[in-house]
Enzyme design. Structure first.
Site, PDB file in Angstrom:
ATOM      1  N   SER A 140       2.791  12.438   6.806  1.00  0.00           N
ATOM      2  CA  SER A 140       3.200  11.400   5.745  1.00  0.00           C
ATOM      3  C   SER A 140       2.436  11.307   4.597  1.00  0.00           C
ATOM      4  O   SER A 140       2.561  10.953   3.361  1.00  0.00           O
ATOM      5  CB  SER A 140       3.742  10.160   6.201  1.00  0.00           C
ATOM      6  OG  SER A 140       2.242   9.475   6.761  1.00  0.00           O
ATOM      7  N   ASP A 388      -0.268  -2.055   5.160  1.00  0.00           N
ATOM      8  CA  ASP A 388      -0.247  -0.650   5.320  1.00  0.00           C
ATOM      9  C   ASP A 388      -1.786  -0.116   4.642  1.00  0.00           C
ATOM     10  O   ASP A 388      -1.751  -0.076   3.308  1.00  0.00           O
ATOM     11  CB  ASP A 388       0.863   0.135   4.623  1.00  0.00           C
ATOM     12  CG  ASP A 388       0.813   1.742   4.595  1.00  0.00           C
ATOM     13  OD1 ASP A 388      -0.332   2.334   5.069  1.00  0.00           O
ATOM     14  OD2 ASP A 388       1.536   2.230   4.180  1.00  0.00           O
ATOM     15  N   HIS A 391      -1.524   4.799   3.833  1.00  0.00           N
ATOM     16  CA  HIS A 391      -0.922   5.560   2.709  1.00  0.00           C
ATOM     17  C   HIS A 391      -1.305   4.895   1.232  1.00  0.00           C
ATOM     18  O   HIS A 391      -2.337   4.088   1.385  1.00  0.00           O
ATOM     19  CB  HIS A 391       0.802   5.344   2.646  1.00  0.00           C
ATOM     20  CG  HIS A 391       1.349   5.814   3.803  1.00  0.00           C
ATOM     21  ND1 HIS A 391       1.538   5.053   4.893  1.00  0.00           N
ATOM     22  CD2 HIS A 391       1.377   7.190   4.411  1.00  0.00           C
ATOM     23  CE1 HIS A 391       2.068   5.959   6.192  1.00  0.00           C
ATOM     24  NE2 HIS A 391       1.886   6.979   5.638  1.00  0.00           N
TER      25      HIS A 391
END
Ligand SMILES: *[C@@H]1O[C@H](CO)[C@@H](O)[C@H](O)[C@H]1NC(C)=O
Ligand SMILES: *[C@@H]1O[C@H](CO)[C@@H](O)[C@H](O)[C@H]1NC(C)=O
Ligand SMILES: *[C@@H]1O[C@H](CO)[C@@H](O)[C@H](O)[C@H]1NC(C)=O
Ligand SMILES: *[C@@H]1O[C@H](CO)[C@@H](O)[C@H](O)[C@H]1NC(C)=O
Ligand SMILES: *[C@@H]1O[C@H](CO)[C@@H](O)[C@H](O)[C@H]1NC(C)=O
Ligand SMILES: *[C@@H]1O[C@H](CO)[C@@H](O)[C@H](O)[C@H]1NC(C)=O
Length: 412
Positions: A140, A388, A391
Site C-alpha cells: 500500500s 494511521d 501511509h
C-alpha cells in the site's frame, strides 16, 4: 556537447605526439581545447546532477547524493498539485478532505546538500512514457506513491484524454493521447502469499510461498519501467512458509522461518525471476527503500505512548532515525541488489527514501482519512488509538519520492 571520457582520453596521445607541421599543431591545439572543454562540461554536469549511490553506465556518475539533505519549507513552489483537483485521489490519503486543518505538510521541499532536485515536469515525463508502461509493484505504500504519480500527471492531461481502470490486482491509469500507462500491481510480499487479494488481504495467519512469483510477475515483466517495494508486511519475528500450493494445502509442507532470512529468500526468488525474464534492453528497474512508520513519539522526544497523531512539524535533527525502519532488512535488499549487479549484470536502481522520510513524522494521515472499520466511542475518545502513522497524506511526502524517481527516469 557531451563527449564521453574514453573518447577524451583517447585524444590526448594523438594531440601530444602529432606536432610536426603548423597544421598539425593547429589540430593538436584544437583537440586539446576540445578535451579540456569536454572534461569541464563533464565535471559541471556531475555537480549539477546526482546519481546517488548509482554506479550505472549512465552519462553521469555520482558526486552529489540526492538522498542526503534537508527539508525546506517552501510555500511558493509547493504543493505541486491541489488535493481537490486530483481526479483519482484516494480517500485514504485525502487528509484535507477528512478534516485536517494544519496544511504545512504539503509544502516541504527536499533539498539535497550538494545539488538541486530537478523540478517535476509532467509533460516531459509523459513524453518519456509515450507508448510505454510504468508499473509500481508492491504494497500500500507503493500504491500511495502510484496515486501521487497519477496526481502529479493529472493536471497536464485534459479530462477526455485519461482513464482509470481496475482488473483484479492491477490498476491502470492511462494517458490516452500518449498511449502511456501508469499502473499499480498489488502484491505486498512480491512473492505469492495468502494476502494477494487486492481487497480482502487482512488474514490472521499469513502464509507465504517464498519460491513462487510467476503468478504475479507475468503481469508486469514486460513493462518498460518497474518500481518495486516490499517491507511492512514482513515486519514480524517469523513467517509461515508453504512449499506446495494454496489449492491443495493439506499436501503442502509448512515451516516457520525467521526474519530476515525469510525476506531474503523471497527477494532471491524475485531477483532470479528478473535475471532470467527481464529484457535488459527495454526495462528499467527500481527498488524503493522502506518508508518508516512513526508509532513511537518518544523516539523524537515526544511523550511515551504517543504517536504521529497531532504532529505538525518534521524532525529537524540531522541524521534522525526512529525505530520505524529496519536497517537489517535494508542491508538484505542492498546485498541482493548488489549481487544482481556484480554477478548477474542486472542493474536495479535503489531509491533510498528511508532517511529523508523518517524526518516527516507529521506527514501521515493519522485520523484524517476514510477508515474502513467503524470507529468506536472508545477510540474516538483516544484519537491516537486509530491513527494511521504508516501511509502519507497527499499532496505530501510521496510526491518527493516521485521527484527522485523522475530524476532517474529522465536521466537528468
Ligand atoms: C540512505 O541514505 C542515507 C542518507 O544519505 C544514508 O545515511 C544511508 O546510509 C543510506 N542507506 C543505504 C542503504 O544506502
Ligand atoms: C508562506 O509562509 C510564510 C512564512 O511562514 C508566510 O509568511 C506567508 O504568508 C506564506 N505565504 C503563503 C502564500 O501562504
Ligand atoms: C516541460 O517539458 C516540456 C516538454 O519537454 C517542455 O516543452 C516545457 O518547456 C517544460 N516546462 C517547463 C516549465 O520547464
Ligand atoms: C501503445 O503502448 C503499448 C505499450 O504500453 C505498445 O505495446 C503499443 O505498441 C503502443 N501502441 C502504439 C499504437 O504505438
Ligand atoms: C482482466 O484480466 C484478465 C487476466 O489478466 C484478462 O483475461 C481480462 O481480459 C481482463 N479484463 C479486462 C476487462 O480488462
Ligand atoms: C540487447 O542488445 C544487445 C546489444 O545491442 C543485443 O546484442 C541483444 O540481442 C539484445 N537483446 C535482446 C533481448 O533484445
Amino acid at each position: 556537447m557531451v563527449i564521453k571520457k574514453q573518447q577524451a582520453v583517447a585524444m590526448v596521445p594523438a594531440a601530444a605526439w602529432g606536432i610536426r607541421s603548423s597544421f598539425q599543431s593547429l589540430v593538436a591545439l584544437l583537440l586539446t581545447i576540445l578535451v579540456v572543454a569536454a572534461i569541464y562540461l563533464r565535471q559541471n554536469n556531475e555537480q549539477l546532477f546526482d546519481y546517488g549511490t548509482s554506479t550505472s553506465s549512465g552519462p553521469l556518475t555520482s558526486r552529489c547524493n540526492l538522498f542526503s539533505g534537508k527539508w525546506v519549507f517552501d510555500n511558493k513552489s509547493y504543493p505541486l498539485y491541489k488535493e481537490k483537483e486530483c481526479t483519482y485521489m484516494s480517500d485514504q490519503l485525502a487528509c484535507e478532505k477528512f478534516g485536517r486543518k494544519d496544511l504545512n505538510y504539503q509544502q516541504w521541499r527536499w533539498q539535497p546538500h550538494h545539488c538541486d532536485l530537478p523540478r517535476f515536469n509532467a509533460t516531459a515525463l509523459l513524453e518519456k512514457l509515450r507508448n510505454k508502461r510504468l508499473v509500481f509493484v508492491g504494497d500500500s505504500l507503493n500504491r500511495n506513491q502510484w496515486v501521487s504519480m497519477t496526481c502529479l500527471l493529472d493536471s497536464a492531461i485534459p479530462s477526455d484524454f485519461k482513464s482509470m481502470h481496475q482488473n483484479g490486482s492491477i490498476n491502470i491509469f492511462k494517458a490516452t493521447e500518449y498511449n502511456a500507462t501508469i499502473e499499480f500491481y498489488w502484491s505486498p510480499l512480491l512473492v505469492e502469499s495468502n494476502s494477494d487479494d487486492p481487497v480482502n488481504h487482512r488474514v490472521p495467519d499469513r502464509i507465504v510461498r517464498v519460491q513462487e512469483i510467476e503468478k504475479h510477475a507475468r503481469h508486469w515483466i514486460h513493462a518498460d519501467y518497474l518500481i518495486f517495494n516490499t517491507y511492512l508486511w514482513w515486519r514480524r519475528r517469523q513467517m509461515t512458509v508453504l512449499w506446495g500450493s494454496f489449492e491443495n494445502p493439506e499436501d503442502g509442507f509448512y515451516k516457520a522461518v525467521k526474519l530476515p532470512r525469510v525476506y531474503e529468500m523471497a527477494l532471491q526468488t524475485w531477483a532470479q525471476w528478473l535475471e532470467v525474464h527481464v529484457n535488459r534492453n527495454k526495462t528499467q528497474l527500481f527498488f524503493m527503500s522502506m518508508s518508516p512508520t512513526h508509532q513511537k513519539a518518544e523516539k523524537w522526544g515526544g511523550m511515551e505512548g504517543e504517536n504521529c497523531y497531532g504532529e505538525t512539524e518534521p524532525v529537524y535533527e540531522e541524521g534522525f532515525m526512529g525505530d520505524g525502519a529496519s536497517p537489517r532488512m535494508m542491508r538484505v535488499v542492498e546485498s541482493v541488489l548488489d549481487e544482481l549487479k556484480t554477478k548477474r549484470d542486472l542493474n536495479v536502481q535503489f531509491i533510498n527514501i528511508t532517511q529523508l522520510t523518517d524526518y516527516r513524522k507529521e506527514g501521515h494521515p493519522s485520523i484524517y482519512r476514510k477508515h474502513w472499520e467503524t470507529i468506536t466511542e472508545e477510540q474516538l475518545a483516544n484519537p491516537k488509538s486509530y491513527s494511521d502513522c504508516i501511509h502519507w497524506c497527499l499532496p505530501g511526502v510521496p510526491d518527493v519520492w516521485n521527484e527522485l524517481l523522475y530524476a532517474y527516469i529522465l536521466q537528468l
